[in-house]
Design a protein around this motif. Structure first.
Motif, mmCIF file in Angstrom:
data_model
loop_
_atom_site.group_PDB
_atom_site.id
_atom_site.type_symbol
_atom_site.label_atom_id
_atom_site.label_comp_id
_atom_site.label_asym_id
_atom_site.label_seq_id
_atom_site.Cartn_x
_atom_site.Cartn_y
_atom_site.Cartn_z
ATOM 1 N N GLU A 234 34.483 -93.714 39.678
ATOM 2 C CA GLU A 234 35.577 -92.990 39.012
ATOM 3 C C GLU A 234 35.198 -91.522 38.832
ATOM 4 O OE1 GLU A 234 37.839 -92.671 34.666
ATOM 5 O OE2 GLU A 234 36.367 -94.270 34.972
ATOM 6 N N LEU A 235 36.158 -90.633 39.112
ATOM 7 C CA LEU A 235 35.953 -89.210 38.855
ATOM 8 C C LEU A 235 36.100 -88.989 37.352
ATOM 9 C CD1 LEU A 235 35.726 -86.219 39.812
ATOM 10 C CD2 LEU A 235 38.229 -86.222 39.984
ATOM 11 N N LEU A 236 34.989 -88.704 36.682
ATOM 12 C CA LEU A 236 35.002 -88.547 35.215
ATOM 13 C C LEU A 236 35.364 -87.130 34.795
ATOM 14 C CD1 LEU A 236 31.734 -90.499 34.340
ATOM 15 C CD2 LEU A 236 34.088 -91.311 34.079
ATOM 16 N N THR B 260 38.872 -92.640 43.239
ATOM 17 C CA THR B 260 37.415 -92.857 43.319
ATOM 18 C C THR B 260 36.822 -91.844 44.295
ATOM 19 O OG1 THR B 260 37.587 -94.361 45.191
ATOM 20 C CG2 THR B 260 37.726 -95.336 42.973
ATOM 21 N N GLU B 261 35.508 -91.807 44.336
ATOM 22 C CA GLU B 261 34.829 -90.879 45.245
ATOM 23 C C GLU B 261 35.216 -91.143 46.701
ATOM 24 O OE1 GLU B 261 32.165 -94.211 46.352
ATOM 25 O OE2 GLU B 261 33.459 -93.742 44.669
ATOM 26 N N LYS C 135 31.672 -78.283 40.459
ATOM 27 C CA LYS C 135 30.802 -79.375 39.998
ATOM 28 C C LYS C 135 31.664 -80.597 39.709
ATOM 29 C CE LYS C 135 27.592 -80.519 36.209
ATOM 30 N NZ LYS C 135 26.791 -79.988 35.099
ATOM 31 N N THR C 136 31.244 -81.757 40.203
ATOM 32 C CA THR C 136 31.986 -82.997 39.949
ATOM 33 C C THR C 136 31.075 -84.039 39.313
ATOM 34 O OG1 THR C 136 31.597 -83.487 42.288
ATOM 35 C CG2 THR C 136 33.819 -82.819 41.677
ATOM 36 N N VAL C 137 31.653 -84.824 38.403
ATOM 37 C CA VAL C 137 30.899 -85.852 37.678
ATOM 38 C C VAL C 137 31.570 -87.206 37.914
ATOM 39 C CG1 VAL C 137 30.023 -86.569 35.416
ATOM 40 C CG2 VAL C 137 30.347 -84.127 35.900
ATOM 41 N N PHE C 138 30.806 -88.151 38.461
ATOM 42 C CA PHE C 138 31.331 -89.490 38.763
ATOM 43 C C PHE C 138 30.602 -90.573 37.974
ATOM 44 C CE2 PHE C 138 32.401 -87.004 42.490
ATOM 45 C CZ PHE C 138 33.676 -87.457 42.819
ATOM 46 N N ASP C 139 31.299 -91.670 37.735
ATOM 47 C CA ASP C 139 30.682 -92.871 37.179
ATOM 48 C C ASP C 139 29.928 -93.549 38.321
ATOM 49 O OD1 ASP C 139 30.038 -95.366 36.206
ATOM 50 O OD2 ASP C 139 32.021 -95.839 35.439
ATOM 51 N N ALA D 64 27.632 -85.281 45.444
ATOM 52 C CA ALA D 64 27.321 -86.251 44.385
ATOM 53 C C ALA D 64 26.711 -87.528 44.978
ATOM 54 C CB ALA D 64 28.577 -86.588 43.596
ATOM 55 N N TYR D 65 27.032 -87.763 46.241
ATOM 56 C CA TYR D 65 26.528 -88.979 46.917
ATOM 57 C C TYR D 65 25.561 -88.647 48.053
ATOM 58 C CZ TYR D 65 29.773 -91.436 44.007
ATOM 59 O OH TYR D 65 30.408 -91.942 42.907
ATOM 60 N N GLY D 66 24.955 -87.429 47.964
ATOM 61 C CA GLY D 66 23.921 -87.037 48.933
ATOM 62 C C GLY D 66 24.442 -86.833 50.332
ATOM 63 N N ARG D 67 25.746 -86.449 50.468
ATOM 64 C CA ARG D 67 26.326 -86.351 51.803
ATOM 65 C C ARG D 67 26.905 -84.967 52.106
ATOM 66 N NH1 ARG D 67 30.292 -91.469 52.336
ATOM 67 N NH2 ARG D 67 31.024 -90.164 54.048
ATOM 68 N N ALA D 68 26.562 -83.945 51.333
ATOM 69 C CA ALA D 68 27.125 -82.596 51.565
ATOM 70 C C ALA D 68 26.778 -82.141 52.981
ATOM 71 C CB ALA D 68 26.588 -81.612 50.539
#
Length: 464
Positions: A405-407, A432-433, A396-400, A457-461
């Motif tokens: 930024e990878l939070l 950054t992502e 699981k990844t959390v971005f701003d 996280a950006y709908g691109r998996a």
């Protein structure tokens, strides 16, 4: 006779202290280390390393039972607990001996004894032969921490164990209660449960592994329960009634108090700093809840006195202590030192499945005011995980959402304690992502899930 003088004295030879000493010596300082018990401290002798050796034995035993899945035959499976423990102790001994060699190679003076600070710049070392004083302009406190003891839950080494008793068990628990589900508690629960103990874990907070991301905690709990563990959250152990061979635990939750019988209890309810008996208060050192108060450079506010590692507060991790040791040694040697950023320090827990994380949880990121983009990728979608027979897990990844930024990054599953470092480097380099998306991850590896989680996280998996 004049007291021996050094540029730097380190009190404690754990992963903070011995690393500080080596770095100081590399930079040309004359260095002494005072250690009262073991070179390598708790980590090497009674913590990180021997527990990993035990857990490896449990992991192999677990895999032996799965032989059929892999087209293999294994019959008459069993284990020799004494031999498992002996291997763990041998691993610890080998590494502890290695520390002695490293200190000698770097010309660090090692004094085995109990240290006190009678006056500024002076360390008194008490040994069997008497007390000698040594002096230095710079002194580093690296005395570590010990297990917290709650009234009524004191260890006796027979029915109620600390981590030390659990590392050298005299018998295999049949019915085990583990109090506390942080890293130490859950690792021992995992070890004994895998070897066949009927294991119950009690956690006072609302979930197991309470410092982890809530989603990761929930996933891990599901796996623990599947393995036969009983998990009691929002529950307190009020009292233990001891009688020969039996402990009756009084367990309190929102519904009231119940009792349950066990033959063994492991208490893993946190740690307290080793701040007593050093003479710190008389020197004017501020102590808050058993930890020395320091600034970002580990300075205590008393000139020339520093504190690193567990004694200086959370996170209580060996790798944090080591880096603080390097930073302080460089500061003392007049180099340009960078403070350690807590948000770039990973936490690893070696239960089955493993858990690893760095940075902010989703909940904490939102509480800090960030608008977040969250990505997830399951092990079941990864070729290497399926080939390994390890399809249970998640990254699981959390971005701003504003800056990319990878939070934070959070993982549960096979070998995630090795994978997390990729995200740690990412956080340190302020990735950054976009940087992570453009990175080519090798195939087939578990690390591809890290890439996919970022893409998600950006709908691109691509594989989900």
């Amino acid at each position: 006779m004049a007291a021996k003088s050094f540029d730097m004295i380190v009190i404690g030879a754990g992963p903070g202290g011995y690393v500080a000493a080596i770095r100081g010596a590399q930079l040309g300082l004359s260095v002494a280390v005072v250690e009262r018990e073991h070179l390598g401290g708790i980590c090497l002798n009674w913590g990180c390393i021997p527990t990993k050796a035990l857990l490896r034995s449990a992991e192999v035993f677990h895999l032996m039972h799965r032989a059929k899945e892999f087209g293999l035959k294994a019959e008459g499976l069993g284990y020799d607990l004494d031999a498992v423990v002996a291997r763990s102790r041998a691993v610890a001994k080998q590494l502890s001996g290695g520390i002695g060699h490293l200190l000698k190679k770097n010309k660090v003076t090692v004094l085995m004894g109990e240290a006190t600070l009678p006056r500024p710049g002076v360390v008194a070392v008490k040994t069997g032969a008497g007390t000698e004083e040594i002096t230095a302009k710079n002194i580093i406190l690296a005395t570590g921490a010990r297990a917290r003891v709650l009234p009524g839950l004191e260890a006796d080494g027979d029915l109620v164990w600390t981590y030390k008793h659990a590392l050298t068990p005299k018998r295999m628990p049949k019915k085990l209660l583990v109090i506390g589900s942080g890293a130490i508690g859950i690792e021992f629960a995992s070890f004994f449960n895998t070897l066949g103990a009927d294991t119950t874990v009690v956690e006072v907070m609302d979930r197991v592994l309470p410092v982890e991301d809530a989603e990761i905690s929930a996933f891990a709990k599901k796996q623990f329960v599947k393995q036969g563990m009983k998990i009691l959250e929002k529950t307190t152990v009020v009292k233990l009634d001891r009688s020969p061979g039996k402990v009756v635990a009084h367990l309190q939750d929102a519904k009231g108090t119940t009792t349950a019988d066990f033959d063994t209890v492991i208490s893993a309810v946190g740690i307290v700093g080793n701040v007593e008996g050093l003479g710190l208060e008389a020197l004017g050192v501020k102590i808050d809840r058993t930890h020395v108060v320091v600034d970002e450079f580990c300075r205590t506010g008393v000139p020339g006195l520093y504190a690193i590692g567990d004694i200086a507060g959370a996170p209580w991790l060996a790798h944090k202590a080591s880096h603080e040791g390097v930073m302080v040694a460089e500061l003392i040697a007049g180099k340009h030192a960078h403070p350690i950023k807590p948000g770039t320090i990973a936490g690893c827990t070696y239960c089955t499945p493993q858990v690893a994380s760095v940075g902010l949880t989703e909940e904490k990121a939102k509480a800090a005011g960030y608008t977040v983009k969250v990505g997830r990728f399951p092990f079941i979608g990864n070729g290497k995980a399926i080939a390994l027979g390890e399809p249970e897990g998640m990254v699981k990844t959390v971005f701003d959402a504003k800056t990319g930024e990878l939070l934070g990054a959070h993982m549960v599953g096979a070998e995630v304690t090795e994978l997390i470092q990729g995200y740690v480097i990412g956080r340190t380099l302020e990735t950054t992502e976009e940087d992570l998306m453009h990175t080519v991850f090798p195939h087939p590896t578990l690390s591809e899930m890290m890439h996919e989680s970022v893409l998600d996280a950006y709908g691109r998996a691509l594989h989900m």
